[in-house]
Design an enzyme around this catalytic site. Structure first.
Site, PDB file in Angstrom:
ATOM      1  N   SER A  27       0.816  -1.220   0.000  1.00 42.56           N
ATOM      2  CA  SER A  27       0.000   0.000   0.000  1.00 42.56           C
ATOM      3  C   SER A  27       0.850   1.270   0.000  1.00 42.56           C
ATOM      4  CB  SER A  27      -0.923   0.008   1.223  1.00 42.56           C
ATOM      5  OG  SER A  27      -1.651   1.217   1.289  1.00 42.56           O
TER       6      SER A  27
ATOM      7  N   LYS B  30     -13.542  -4.070   3.900  1.00 46.44           N
ATOM      8  CA  LYS B  30     -14.412  -2.918   3.652  1.00 46.44           C
ATOM      9  C   LYS B  30     -15.867  -3.180   4.019  1.00 46.44           C
ATOM     10  CE  LYS B  30     -11.735  -0.596   0.037  1.00 46.44           C
ATOM     11  NZ  LYS B  30     -11.781  -0.014  -1.331  1.00 46.44           N
TER      12      LYS B  30
ATOM     13  N   ASN C 174     -14.253   2.415   3.850  1.00 46.06           N
ATOM     14  CA  ASN C 174     -12.789   2.342   3.791  1.00 46.06           C
ATOM     15  C   ASN C 174     -12.138   3.236   4.851  1.00 46.06           C
ATOM     16  OD1 ASN C 174     -13.364   4.881   2.653  1.00 46.06           O
ATOM     17  ND2 ASN C 174     -11.576   4.783   1.311  1.00 46.06           N
TER      18      ASN C 174
ATOM     19  N   GLY D 256     -15.330  -5.928 -13.415  1.00 43.07           N
ATOM     20  CA  GLY D 256     -15.231  -6.403 -12.041  1.00 43.07           C
ATOM     21  C   GLY D 256     -16.466  -6.013 -11.252  1.00 43.07           C
ATOM     22  N   ALA D 257     -16.613  -6.618 -10.059  1.00 41.38           N
ATOM     23  CA  ALA D 257     -17.853  -6.414  -9.306  1.00 41.38           C
ATOM     24  C   ALA D 257     -17.645  -6.468  -7.797  1.00 41.38           C
ATOM     25  CB  ALA D 257     -18.895  -7.455  -9.730  1.00 41.38           C
TER      26      ALA D 257
ATOM     27  N   PRO E 135     -22.689 -13.805 -12.819  1.00 44.20           N
ATOM     28  CA  PRO E 135     -23.736 -12.917 -12.306  1.00 44.20           C
ATOM     29  C   PRO E 135     -23.849 -12.953 -10.782  1.00 44.20           C
ATOM     30  CG  PRO E 135     -24.534 -14.168 -14.200  1.00 44.20           C
ATOM     31  CD  PRO E 135     -23.207 -14.753 -13.827  1.00 44.20           C
TER      32      PRO E 135
ATOM     33  N   ARG F 138     -21.534 -13.193  -8.585  1.00 42.55           N
ATOM     34  CA  ARG F 138     -20.509 -12.368  -7.952  1.00 42.55           C
ATOM     35  C   ARG F 138     -20.859 -10.888  -8.021  1.00 42.55           C
ATOM     36  NH1 ARG F 138     -14.464 -14.357  -9.271  1.00 42.55           N
ATOM     37  NH2 ARG F 138     -14.140 -12.673  -7.797  1.00 42.55           N
TER      38      ARG F 138
END
Length: 274
Positions: A17, A67, A88, A125-126, A152, A154
């Protein structure tokens, strides 16, 4: 709050990070005797970590996989964190509060690089980042958001989060393996190694590309956008803008955005050189 205070970014993995670089640069610029570290906390371990904090701890940044876990571990949850279904940011005051600065940070990042219309958009992405950026696109005017996911199932939670936006956008779930990106803005939240030549060939239409990653840089998608002259929003843009909001929540002071961004750019350049 003149005494030294502690903050950190938590997640798993987290050693990569850039958040410590950004926040510590901000503290140095303002002469604050504060520290910000990276701490590995795996899924399921956040409650125990929070229980062990003393009064010197002021704020935390949360990355994956924490999160959504953090939503049940604070006295107060902001409206935008509830909307996104993810937070976050954790802040200790008289009561503990969790927030989502990814959403307004994404709005600021897009508008810094792209001033065109946003009527519809595609997200690769999801996960939680897709939810926050999808809501940000709705803030910018999108009334249709397409999620291209591996399955679907996810995408269901993220699609539901975006549909909760007050604008009541149409949210369509498509296939990451087959479908073509549409709309003015394309957002990628998938790993660089998933950005295959076949996927890139289906991502040439949108006017602006928002690559949520900042390392490795450029990703194949970011390089394609740059080389074709399209507007390009990078992961560092998002990281800086959401970190500025966190910094101000933690310290109560205006954040030195320019110094924080410069520190991030220098760190990424050093990593690339190494």
């Amino acid at each position: 709050m003149a005494s030294a205070m502690r903050c950190a970014v938590l997640g798993d993995p987290v050693a990569h990070s850039l958040s410590p670089t950004l926040h510590n640069a901000g503290y140095a610029a303002l002469g604050l005797d504060w520290s910000y570290d990276a701490v590995r906390v795996p899924a399921g371990g956040l409650a125990a970590f929070l229980a062990g904090l003393d009064e010197t701890w002021r704020g935390l940044s949360l990355t994956m996989p924490l999160k959504r876990e953090v939503l049940d571990l604070a006295d107060e949850v902001t409206d935008r964190a509830r909307l996104a279904g993810a937070a976050n940011t954790w802040v200790r005051g008289e009561r503990t509060l969790v927030d989502n600065t990814d959403l307004p940070g994404a709005v600021a990042a897009v508008r810094e690089r792209y001033d065109g219309p946003v009527h519809s958009a595609t997200i690769l992405g999801a996960g939680a980042t897709a939810a926050s950026t999808g809501l940000a696109l709705c803030e910018l005017g999108a009334t249709r958001v397409t999620l291209l996911a591996r399955s679907p199932e996810r995408a269901a939670e993220t699609a539901a989060a975006i549909r909760r936006h007050p604008a009541e956008p149409e949210v369509v779930v498509g296939s990451l393996a087959d479908d073509v990106a549409s709309g003015e803005v394309l957002v990628s939240t998938v790993p660089a190694d998933a950005q295959t030549p076949d996927l890139l060939a289906r991502c040439t239409g949108p006017d602006a590309v928002f690559e949520a990653l900042y390392e490795p840089w450029p990703t194949p998608l970011a390089a394609l956008a740059r080389d074709s002259g399209r507007a390009l929003v990078g992961g560092l843009d998002l990281l800086v803008h959401q970190a500025v909001l966190q910094f101000e929540m933690f310290t109560g002071r205006p954040a030195p955005l320019a110094q924080m961004r410069a520190a991030g750019e220098q760190a990424l350049a050093a990593r690339a050189g190494a």
